[in-house]
Design a protein around this motif. Structure first.
Motif, mmCIF file in Angstrom:
data_model
loop_
_atom_site.group_PDB
_atom_site.id
_atom_site.type_symbol
_atom_site.label_atom_id
_atom_site.label_comp_id
_atom_site.label_asym_id
_atom_site.label_seq_id
_atom_site.Cartn_x
_atom_site.Cartn_y
_atom_site.Cartn_z
ATOM 1 N N ASN A 80 7.424 -14.580 -9.421
ATOM 2 C CA ASN A 80 8.008 -15.689 -8.664
ATOM 3 C C ASN A 80 7.587 -15.731 -7.191
ATOM 4 O OD1 ASN A 80 9.473 -13.667 -7.386
ATOM 5 N ND2 ASN A 80 11.372 -14.092 -8.489
ATOM 6 N N GLY A 81 6.655 -14.880 -6.800
ATOM 7 C CA GLY A 81 6.180 -14.875 -5.411
ATOM 8 C C GLY A 81 6.840 -13.831 -4.541
ATOM 9 N N GLN A 82 7.982 -13.298 -4.944
ATOM 10 C CA GLN A 82 8.656 -12.252 -4.171
ATOM 11 C C GLN A 82 7.943 -10.924 -4.414
ATOM 12 O OE1 GLN A 82 12.793 -11.671 -5.139
ATOM 13 N NE2 GLN A 82 12.976 -9.908 -3.787
ATOM 14 N N ARG A 83 7.433 -10.322 -3.354
ATOM 15 C CA ARG A 83 6.701 -9.053 -3.462
ATOM 16 C C ARG A 83 7.623 -7.871 -3.194
ATOM 17 N NH1 ARG A 83 1.717 -9.472 -5.846
ATOM 18 N NH2 ARG A 83 0.851 -11.470 -5.272
ATOM 19 N N ALA A 84 7.300 -6.749 -3.800
ATOM 20 C CA ALA A 84 8.074 -5.520 -3.609
ATOM 21 C C ALA A 84 7.822 -4.966 -2.213
ATOM 22 C CB ALA A 84 7.676 -4.484 -4.654
ATOM 23 N N GLN A 85 8.880 -4.459 -1.594
ATOM 24 C CA GLN A 85 8.767 -3.820 -0.286
ATOM 25 C C GLN A 85 8.673 -2.319 -0.504
ATOM 26 O OE1 GLN A 85 11.936 -5.013 2.298
ATOM 27 N NE2 GLN A 85 11.441 -7.174 2.132
ATOM 28 N N PHE A 86 7.680 -1.712 0.110
ATOM 29 C CA PHE A 86 7.391 -0.295 -0.075
ATOM 30 C C PHE A 86 8.601 0.572 0.278
ATOM 31 C CE2 PHE A 86 5.209 3.722 1.034
ATOM 32 C CZ PHE A 86 4.509 3.911 -0.140
ATOM 33 N N ARG A 87 8.999 1.398 -0.664
ATOM 34 C CA ARG A 87 10.117 2.343 -0.568
ATOM 35 C C ARG A 87 11.481 1.678 -0.375
ATOM 36 N NH1 ARG A 87 7.784 7.896 2.079
ATOM 37 N NH2 ARG A 87 6.184 8.131 0.510
ATOM 38 N N LYS A 88 11.568 0.391 -0.705
ATOM 39 C CA LYS A 88 12.840 -0.321 -0.594
ATOM 40 C C LYS A 88 13.228 -1.026 -1.888
ATOM 41 C CE LYS A 88 12.666 -1.132 4.360
ATOM 42 N NZ LYS A 88 12.654 -2.135 5.420
ATOM 43 N N THR A 89 12.262 -1.675 -2.533
ATOM 44 C CA THR A 89 12.569 -2.501 -3.695
ATOM 45 C C THR A 89 12.840 -1.645 -4.928
ATOM 46 O OG1 THR A 89 11.182 -4.272 -2.812
ATOM 47 C CG2 THR A 89 11.734 -4.381 -5.158
ATOM 48 N N GLU A 90 13.999 -1.911 -5.549
ATOM 49 C CA GLU A 90 14.358 -1.240 -6.806
ATOM 50 C C GLU A 90 13.765 -2.067 -7.946
ATOM 51 O OE1 GLU A 90 16.053 1.675 -6.946
ATOM 52 O OE2 GLU A 90 16.064 1.685 -4.769
ATOM 53 N N VAL A 91 13.136 -1.380 -8.894
ATOM 54 C CA VAL A 91 12.402 -2.058 -9.959
ATOM 55 C C VAL A 91 12.911 -1.626 -11.332
ATOM 56 C CG1 VAL A 91 10.101 -2.459 -10.946
ATOM 57 C CG2 VAL A 91 10.345 -2.093 -8.477
ATOM 58 N N LEU A 92 13.062 -2.615 -12.207
ATOM 59 C CA LEU A 92 13.332 -2.373 -13.621
ATOM 60 C C LEU A 92 12.056 -2.763 -14.367
ATOM 61 C CD1 LEU A 92 16.855 -4.005 -14.025
ATOM 62 C CD2 LEU A 92 16.324 -1.573 -13.770
ATOM 63 N N MET A 93 11.584 -1.883 -15.213
ATOM 64 C CA MET A 93 10.324 -2.122 -15.907
ATOM 65 C C MET A 93 10.504 -1.885 -17.410
ATOM 66 S SD MET A 93 6.727 -0.099 -15.356
ATOM 67 C CE MET A 93 7.430 1.436 -15.948
ATOM 68 N N ARG A 94 9.930 -2.784 -18.184
ATOM 69 C CA ARG A 94 9.889 -2.610 -19.641
ATOM 70 C C ARG A 94 8.431 -2.768 -20.062
ATOM 71 N NH1 ARG A 94 14.742 -2.754 -22.368
ATOM 72 N NH2 ARG A 94 16.508 -3.537 -21.206
ATOM 73 N N PHE A 95 8.098 -2.155 -21.190
ATOM 74 C CA PHE A 95 6.723 -2.277 -21.668
ATOM 75 C C PHE A 95 6.604 -1.935 -23.141
ATOM 76 C CE2 PHE A 95 7.150 1.911 -19.662
ATOM 77 C CZ PHE A 95 6.820 2.760 -20.715
ATOM 78 N N SER A 96 5.484 -2.382 -23.694
ATOM 79 C CA SER A 96 5.058 -1.934 -25.017
ATOM 80 C C SER A 96 3.696 -1.278 -24.795
ATOM 81 C CB SER A 96 4.969 -3.094 -26.010
ATOM 82 O OG SER A 96 4.094 -4.081 -25.542
ATOM 83 N N VAL A 97 3.476 -0.185 -25.504
ATOM 84 C CA VAL A 97 2.286 0.629 -25.261
ATOM 85 C C VAL A 97 1.673 1.070 -26.577
ATOM 86 C CG1 VAL A 97 3.673 2.736 -25.039
ATOM 87 C CG2 VAL A 97 1.417 2.648 -23.950
#
Length: 191
Positions: A80-97
């Motif tokens: 959506n255009g919002q970029r992560a801020q280094f050492r601030k942004t909390e991220v939830l990640m899902r994946f298939s591998v």
């Protein structure tokens, strides 16, 4: 007499130790086997490897950008255009591998409802890795790496990417076993 016994024992120990190492392969051989496997995978999938990131950020269906770290990344949706801020942004990640090394077809899917998303702070994935370094019961041990976090240099919140991650920049298990992995779908959500 003691010298003969000592020499015989020394010979026996050296034979035992050398036979134990028979199943292990050297790091250069692991790298060579991986390079061949990745090249075969890229060829079989019809992937085009880009040496330069697309100026407009748009990828063709089978284009992957090869980063300086040796990670292959394909941006499906930059978010959506919002970029992560280094050492601030909390991220939830899902994946298939998927494991494609040596004709292996092992798959894991962390999009299922009962799967808890992987969590980390952007720029601090190394801390999460350290916490799970010895825990072979943790999915983080098998699949999480700072290479997954590296995708956030190119994408933002709500993004989706595909990645090929070589073992030397992969998870603890990848490094230990010398296997590259193909992340068929990776999504990032910020909170």
């Amino acid at each position: 007499m003691k010298t003969k016994i000592f020499m015989a024992m020394l010979l026996l120990v050296s034979v035992c130790l050398s036979s134990c190492d028979k199943d292990r392969i050297s790091y250069p051989k692991m790298k060579k086997e991986q390079k061949k496997a990745i090249e075969q995978f890229i060829s079989s999938q019809g992937i085009e490897v880009l040496r330069k990131y697309p100026a407009n950020g748009v990828f063709g269906e089978k284009q992957f950008y090869l980063t300086e770290e040796g990670i292959y990344i394909h941006v499906v949706d930059s978010g959506n255009g919002q970029r992560a801020q280094f050492r601030k942004t909390e991220v939830l990640m899902r994946f298939s591998v998927r494991n494609f090394f040596k004709k292996d077809t092992t798959r894991a899917d962390f999009f299922a409802n009962e799967s808890v998303p992987f969590e980390f702070t952007y720029g601090r994935a190394d801390v999460v890795l350290h916490q799970h370094k010895e825990n072979t019961r943790s999915a983080y041990y098998y699949y999480f790496s700072t290479s997954l976090e590296a995708a956030l240099r190119y994408v933002g919140d709500g993004s989706t990417v595909r990645m090929i991650i070589p073992f030397e920049v992969g998870s603890e298990d990848q490094v230990k076993r010398g296997i590259p992995l193909y992340y068929e779908k990776v999504t990032f959500r910020f909170y």
